[in-house]
Design a protein around this motif. Structure first.
Motif, PDB file in Angstrom:
ATOM      1  N   ILE A 190       0.889  -1.308  -0.335  1.00  0.00           N
ATOM      2  CA  ILE A 190       0.396   0.181   0.186  1.00  0.00           C
ATOM      3  C   ILE A 190       0.752   0.989   0.056  1.00  0.00           C
ATOM      4  CG2 ILE A 190      -2.047   1.596   1.767  1.00  0.00           C
ATOM      5  CD1 ILE A 190      -3.042  -0.834  -0.769  1.00  0.00           C
ATOM      6  N   ALA A 191       1.680   1.236   0.773  1.00  0.00           N
ATOM      7  CA  ALA A 191       2.789   2.511   0.572  1.00  0.00           C
ATOM      8  C   ALA A 191       3.400   2.594  -0.887  1.00  0.00           C
ATOM      9  CB  ALA A 191       3.659   1.943   1.877  1.00  0.00           C
ATOM     10  N   SER A 192       3.474   1.411  -1.513  1.00  0.00           N
ATOM     11  CA  SER A 192       4.599   1.405  -2.859  1.00  0.00           C
ATOM     12  C   SER A 192       3.217   2.554  -3.501  1.00  0.00           C
ATOM     13  CB  SER A 192       4.624   0.588  -3.271  1.00  0.00           C
ATOM     14  OG  SER A 192       4.026  -0.639  -4.093  1.00  0.00           O
ATOM     15  N   PHE A 193       1.886   1.653  -3.594  1.00  0.00           N
ATOM     16  CA  PHE A 193       0.890   2.400  -4.659  1.00  0.00           C
ATOM     17  C   PHE A 193       0.387   3.887  -4.515  1.00  0.00           C
ATOM     18  CE2 PHE A 193      -3.402   2.906  -6.110  1.00  0.00           C
ATOM     19  CZ  PHE A 193      -3.421   2.020  -7.380  1.00  0.00           C
ATOM     20  N   ILE A 194       1.570   4.432  -2.672  1.00  0.00           N
ATOM     21  CA  ILE A 194       0.498   5.399  -2.424  1.00  0.00           C
ATOM     22  C   ILE A 194       1.603   6.336  -2.643  1.00  0.00           C
ATOM     23  CG2 ILE A 194       0.170   7.174  -1.078  1.00  0.00           C
ATOM     24  CD1 ILE A 194      -2.020   5.521   0.279  1.00  0.00           C
ATOM     25  N   GLY A 195       2.715   5.711  -2.258  1.00  0.00           N
ATOM     26  CA  GLY A 195       3.894   6.667  -1.869  1.00  0.00           C
ATOM     27  C   GLY A 195       4.957   6.434  -3.489  1.00  0.00           C
ATOM     28  N   SER A 196       5.196   5.376  -4.425  1.00  0.00           N
ATOM     29  CA  SER A 196       5.809   5.482  -4.902  1.00  0.00           C
ATOM     30  C   SER A 196       6.998   3.830  -4.419  1.00  0.00           C
ATOM     31  CB  SER A 196       6.874   6.585  -5.116  1.00  0.00           C
ATOM     32  OG  SER A 196       8.057   7.286  -4.378  1.00  0.00           O
ATOM     33  N   PRO A 197       8.091   3.677  -5.262  1.00  0.00           N
ATOM     34  CA  PRO A 197       8.758   2.622  -4.080  1.00  0.00           C
ATOM     35  C   PRO A 197       9.676   2.880  -3.521  1.00  0.00           C
ATOM     36  CG  PRO A 197       8.822   2.663  -6.623  1.00  0.00           C
ATOM     37  CD  PRO A 197       7.740   3.656  -6.548  1.00  0.00           C
ATOM     38  N   VAL A 198       9.843   4.101  -3.167  1.00  0.00           N
ATOM     39  CA  VAL A 198      10.961   4.891  -1.909  1.00  0.00           C
ATOM     40  C   VAL A 198      10.221   4.917  -0.771  1.00  0.00           C
ATOM     41  CG1 VAL A 198       9.775   6.981  -2.299  1.00  0.00           C
ATOM     42  CG2 VAL A 198      12.223   6.905  -1.294  1.00  0.00           C
ATOM     43  N   ALA A 199       8.288   4.696  -1.043  1.00  0.00           N
ATOM     44  CA  ALA A 199       7.904   4.799   0.127  1.00  0.00           C
ATOM     45  C   ALA A 199       7.794   3.324   0.822  1.00  0.00           C
ATOM     46  CB  ALA A 199       6.434   5.170   0.124  1.00  0.00           C
ATOM     47  N   ALA A 200       7.515   3.085  -0.298  1.00  0.00           N
ATOM     48  CA  ALA A 200       7.297   0.963   0.227  1.00  0.00           C
ATOM     49  C   ALA A 200       9.198   0.439   1.214  1.00  0.00           C
ATOM     50  CB  ALA A 200       7.066   0.105  -1.110  1.00  0.00           C
ATOM     51  N   CYS A 201      10.323   1.357   0.134  1.00  0.00           N
ATOM     52  CA  CYS A 201      11.437   1.123   0.720  1.00  0.00           C
ATOM     53  C   CYS A 201      11.551   1.339   1.748  1.00  0.00           C
ATOM     54  CB  CYS A 201      12.272   1.387  -0.192  1.00  0.00           C
ATOM     55  SG  CYS A 201      11.973  -0.057  -1.697  1.00  0.00           S
ATOM     56  N   TRP A 202      11.686   2.722   2.619  1.00  0.00           N
ATOM     57  CA  TRP A 202      11.386   2.933   3.583  1.00  0.00           C
ATOM     58  C   TRP A 202      10.813   2.430   4.853  1.00  0.00           C
ATOM     59  CZ3 TRP A 202      13.360   7.272   6.243  1.00  0.00           C
ATOM     60  CH2 TRP A 202      12.815   7.543   7.117  1.00  0.00           C
ATOM     61  N   PHE A 203       9.609   1.563   4.762  1.00  0.00           N
ATOM     62  CA  PHE A 203       9.351   0.385   5.809  1.00  0.00           C
ATOM     63  C   PHE A 203       9.736  -0.596   5.741  1.00  0.00           C
ATOM     64  CE2 PHE A 203       5.156   3.562   4.953  1.00  0.00           C
ATOM     65  CZ  PHE A 203       5.049   4.098   6.017  1.00  0.00           C
TER      66      PHE A 203
END
Length: 142
Positions: free
Chosen positions: A23-36
């Motif tokens: 969900i983080a990647s879908f909303i905020g791009s791959p960098v958001a997913a990688c943050w988590f």
């Protein structure tokens, strides 16, 4: 991963599920997913992999933006975010999925969905601001 198994005994730690990463990647791009993804690595005692993950998230976001700007106007907008979100979901399941399940079954906590959504929107704003900033710096067509 010996440190990961050892760190799972601390039920006060907060981990993020593969669904939250997707969900983080879908909303905020791959960098958001990688943050988590990186937050999980840090909680599991692997700061080096956390840093590598953030670097790959930045690289992945740049690649996605480059590809998106090269696609024809009629290309369906949802396909790219769905594709990379699915890929990151599968990667997160493979890398951290069983560890998150073990952590939760031992009484550990999952990161809040509100936090995931909020941070993801912050990353979205950051990416949009950077794209607009870059577009403003590019020479205009006359």
């Amino acid at each position: 991963m010996e440190t990961s198994a050892t760190n799972l005994n601390d039920t006060h730690q907060i981990l993020y599920s593969p669904k939250q990463v997707a969900i983080a990647s879908f909303i905020g791009s791959p960098v958001a997913a990688c943050w988590f993804f990186a937050k999980n690595y840090r909680q599991l005692g692997d700061p080096q992999k956390a840093t590598q993950c953030l670097v790959w998230g930045i690289v992945g976001t740049v690649v996605v933006l480059f590809v998106a700007f090269q696609l024809p106007d009629r290309f369906p907008n949802q396909i790219i975010p769905l594709a990379y979100s699915f890929g990151l979901l599968q990667a997160s399941k493979r890398v951290h999925g069983s560890l998150v399940e073990q952590h939760l079954s031992a009484g550990g906590k999952l990161g809040s969905w509100g936090g995931v959504i909020g941070v993801s929107f912050l990353f979205l704003l950051l990416v949009v601001a950077l794209v607009f900033g870059i577009l403003l710096l590019l020479p205009g067509e006359s």
